[in-house]
Write a protein that holds these residues in place. Structure first.
Motif, PDB file in Angstrom:
ATOM      1  N   SER A 135       0.725  -1.277  -0.058  1.00  0.00           N
ATOM      2  CA  SER A 135       0.163   0.004   0.009  1.00  0.00           C
ATOM      3  C   SER A 135       0.787   1.134  -0.001  1.00  0.00           C
ATOM      4  CB  SER A 135      -0.904  -0.170   1.091  1.00  0.00           C
ATOM      5  OG  SER A 135      -1.764  -1.124   1.067  1.00  0.00           O
ATOM      6  N   GLU A 136       0.804   2.380  -1.030  1.00  0.00           N
ATOM      7  CA  GLU A 136       1.470   3.438  -1.146  1.00  0.00           C
ATOM      8  C   GLU A 136       0.564   4.685  -0.652  1.00  0.00           C
ATOM      9  OE1 GLU A 136       3.618   6.218  -4.429  1.00  0.00           O
ATOM     10  OE2 GLU A 136       3.893   4.053  -4.616  1.00  0.00           O
ATOM     11  N   LEU A 137       0.859   5.323   0.157  1.00  0.00           N
ATOM     12  CA  LEU A 137       0.157   6.605   0.335  1.00  0.00           C
ATOM     13  C   LEU A 137       0.771   7.836  -0.112  1.00  0.00           C
ATOM     14  CD1 LEU A 137      -0.396   6.217   4.345  1.00  0.00           C
ATOM     15  CD2 LEU A 137      -1.651   5.050   2.565  1.00  0.00           C
ATOM     16  N   ALA A 138      -0.030   8.676  -0.650  1.00  0.00           N
ATOM     17  CA  ALA A 138       0.457   9.879  -1.447  1.00  0.00           C
ATOM     18  C   ALA A 138      -0.485  11.132  -0.813  1.00  0.00           C
ATOM     19  CB  ALA A 138       0.460   9.834  -2.878  1.00  0.00           C
ATOM     20  N   ILE A 139      -0.228  12.297  -1.453  1.00  0.00           N
ATOM     21  CA  ILE A 139      -1.125  13.575  -1.190  1.00  0.00           C
ATOM     22  C   ILE A 139      -1.776  13.788  -2.466  1.00  0.00           C
ATOM     23  CG2 ILE A 139      -1.183  15.849  -0.486  1.00  0.00           C
ATOM     24  CD1 ILE A 139       1.129  15.404   1.439  1.00  0.00           C
ATOM     25  N   PHE A 140      -3.158  14.089  -2.219  1.00  0.00           N
ATOM     26  CA  PHE A 140      -3.975  14.468  -3.594  1.00  0.00           C
ATOM     27  C   PHE A 140      -4.738  15.435  -3.170  1.00  0.00           C
ATOM     28  CE2 PHE A 140      -2.943   9.910  -4.531  1.00  0.00           C
ATOM     29  CZ  PHE A 140      -2.774   9.661  -5.670  1.00  0.00           C
ATOM     30  N   LYS A 141      -5.002  16.284  -4.117  1.00  0.00           N
ATOM     31  CA  LYS A 141      -6.067  17.514  -4.009  1.00  0.00           C
ATOM     32  C   LYS A 141      -7.655  16.671  -4.034  1.00  0.00           C
ATOM     33  CE  LYS A 141      -8.032  21.751  -5.916  1.00  0.00           C
ATOM     34  NZ  LYS A 141      -7.821  22.864  -7.123  1.00  0.00           N
ATOM     35  N   THR A 144     -10.277  17.007  -7.086  1.00  0.00           N
ATOM     36  CA  THR A 144     -10.050  16.748  -8.325  1.00  0.00           C
ATOM     37  C   THR A 144      -9.127  15.387  -8.437  1.00  0.00           C
ATOM     38  OG1 THR A 144      -7.785  18.106  -8.175  1.00  0.00           O
ATOM     39  CG2 THR A 144      -9.533  19.130  -9.308  1.00  0.00           C
ATOM     40  N   MET A 145      -8.762  15.033  -7.296  1.00  0.00           N
ATOM     41  CA  MET A 145      -8.215  13.778  -7.201  1.00  0.00           C
ATOM     42  C   MET A 145      -6.791  14.089  -7.702  1.00  0.00           C
ATOM     43  SD  MET A 145      -9.590  12.029  -4.631  1.00  0.00           S
ATOM     44  CE  MET A 145      -8.539  10.678  -4.858  1.00  0.00           C
TER      45      MET A 145
END
Length: 280
Positions: A135-141, A144-145
């Motif tokens: 599982s990889e976590l990232a930052i999204f708006k 708009t994803m």
């Protein structure tokens, strides 16, 4: 061939030994996890000091297993976590923030910050609603994803979710963490994993390494037990007192084994002076 049950890879001491023994082993693992295109593959790394800066007395238990700077200037932290003590989501975020923040010296500006990548290898199920071990976590708006802040990356690899079959080299590494036998390792056709297994064999056969492993393993078990017991009882003062008592007892046991002071300090995460004070 029987598995190396005596020296399980799932301890931070053995884990660190295996991966810092040979840079090529570590580079292969990192490339398997990051899965970059061929032109972006990691070619070299530099191992850095594994201790976090002690900003306060409350920070003294914070330690990253392996910190390295990659040839693309990004920083990576790889940690093996055996037991879920209930706060791991906050702990992993804190470690990422620390890895990112410590790049910045007082005389520098924010432009010198490079991506920080935390890889957490867990011996427990963390994402309860997912069967995937990776599982990889990232930052999204949110609206708009759209992915932003490419400097942020936290990866969780959950050992209990590993399947017996493997389809790529990361699957093979996860089988290694899960205790693959020598015969299974030989069928993987991966020289880096084979080297890691040989290092594990060496540690299991060396009396001094075996004693250090056993001391560190006992320390971990006692520390985790103390943390969990105190949390269940809800007694913060009792928690701190119980942990310190167990720690002192474990250090004195290591001193009886005549382990070098520097190694005891590394294992117990104390300074050499603090360990020497317990000799009397």
């Amino acid at each position: 061939m029987k598995k190396l049950d005596l020296l399980d890879i799932k301890t931070d001491y053995v884990f660190k030994k295996v991966f810092t023994h040979n840079q090529k082993t570590f580079i292969d693992f990192i490339n398997c996890v990051l899965n970059y295109p061929e032109k972006q593959k990691i070619k070299s790394i530099e191992f850095l000091n594994n201790e976090l800066t002690k900003d306060s007395e409350m920070d003294k238990e914070s330690k990253l297993d392996i910190i390295a700077r990659l040839n693309d200037n990004s920083y990576v932290n790889v940690e093996m976590q055996i037991q879920n003590t209930g706060e791991y989501e906050k702990r992993s975020l804190y470690y990422w923030a620390k890895l990112y923040e410590t790049q910045l010296q007082k005389t520098q500006n924010y432009k010198v910050l490079y991506p920080a990548i935390c890889i957490n290898i867990l011996n427990f199920n963390f994402f309860k609603n997912s069967a995937d071990y990776n599982s990889e976590l990232a930052i999204f708006k949110v609206q708009t994803m759209e992915r932003i802040y490419s400097d942020f990356k936290i990866i969780f690899l959950e050992i209990p979710k590993v399947k017996k079959k493997f389809y790529n080299d990361l699957d093979k590494w996860m089988q290694f963490f899960n205790g693959a036998s020598k015969e299974e390792i030989n069928t993987m056709n991966n020289s880096a994993i084979k080297q890691a297994y040989e290092t594990l064999e060496y540690i299991s056969q060396d009396p001094a390494e075996r004693a250090r492993y056993e001391a560190r393993r006992k320390y971990q078990l006692d520390y985790n037990t103390g943390m969990l017991t105190a949390r269940e009882e809800g007694k913060e003062e009792g928690k701190e007192e119980g942990i310190e008592i167990e720690k002192r007892a474990n250090i004195k046991q290591m001193l009886k084994l005549n382990l070098p002071i520097e190694q005891i300090a590394e294992i117990s995460r104390l300074s050499v002076e603090e360990v020497c004070a317990l000799k009397s």
